[in-house]
Design a protein around this motif. Structure first.
Motif, PDB file in Angstrom:
ATOM      1  N   LEU A  83       0.835  -1.194   0.000  1.00 42.66           N
ATOM      2  CA  LEU A  83       0.000   0.000   0.000  1.00 42.66           C
ATOM      3  C   LEU A  83       0.874   1.250   0.000  1.00 42.66           C
ATOM      4  N   ALA A  85       0.373   5.172   0.962  1.00 50.93           N
ATOM      5  CA  ALA A  85      -0.629   5.863   1.770  1.00 50.93           C
ATOM      6  C   ALA A  85      -0.075   7.165   2.330  1.00 50.93           C
ATOM      7  N   VAL A 130      -5.059   5.013   2.109  1.00 46.19           N
ATOM      8  CA  VAL A 130      -4.393   4.402   0.964  1.00 46.19           C
ATOM      9  C   VAL A 130      -4.616   5.212  -0.310  1.00 46.19           C
TER      10      VAL A 130
END
Length: 160
Positions: A83, A85, A130
């Motif tokens: 991810l 983010a 995210v």
């Protein structure tokens, strides 16, 4: 690529720790394992002291990277979600509701009081939102493999 999105959701749902990658103002990287509670698949919450290295890094550089995976998987059998983010300390006006969400994943004796998450308490609630999801694709995958393991960006909704 709905099946890759299903893998991402499954990995997020099945695990309780993520590896949080941060960097300080000079760009020096740091990785920390943290217990997390997801809110759908786009927001992830954890508690930390504002004095920890990763919290200090977030205060000066909020862009983070996250990896979620099962470290007990046999070699060659792991699935992983990566991810990108943006992270921040949760503002006081959001603590009441989000502490309930976070505590919902903790066993009763480990739950954290709302007052513990505000000054002068020693810990705070943090959120990573995210901006991109990717999954690990095995090099031998019959549909997406490229000969070596790689990452493939996926789109998953925020619903659980």
């Amino acid at each position: 690529m709905p099946e890759l999105a299903d893998i991402a959701r499954g990995v997020i749902d099945a695990n309780t720790y993520l590896a949080l990658g941060t960097a300080d103002a000079a760009g020096t990287p740091w990785v920390s394992p943290v217990f997390y509670t997801p809110d759908g698949y786009t927001d992830f919450y954890w508690v930390s002291s504002p004095d920890t290295r990763h919290s200090r890094n977030i205060a000066v550089r909020p862009d983070v990277s996250i990896a979620i995976y099962d470290s007990h998987s046999p070699i060659g059998g792991a699935e992983a979600v990566y991810l990108s983010a943006t992270a921040t300390e949760v503002p006081d006006e959001e603590i009441d509701d989000l502490a309930v969400l976070f505590n919902g994943r903790l066993p009763e004796p480990k739950r954290i009081g709302i007052d513990e998450l505000r000054a002068p308490g020693r810990i705070r609630l943090y959120r990573a939102t995210v901006t991109e999801h990717s999954v690990l694709v095995r090099g031998s995958d019959p549909r997406y493999g490229r000969g070596t393991d790689s990452r493939m960006t996926v789109t998953i909704d925020g619903q659980r």
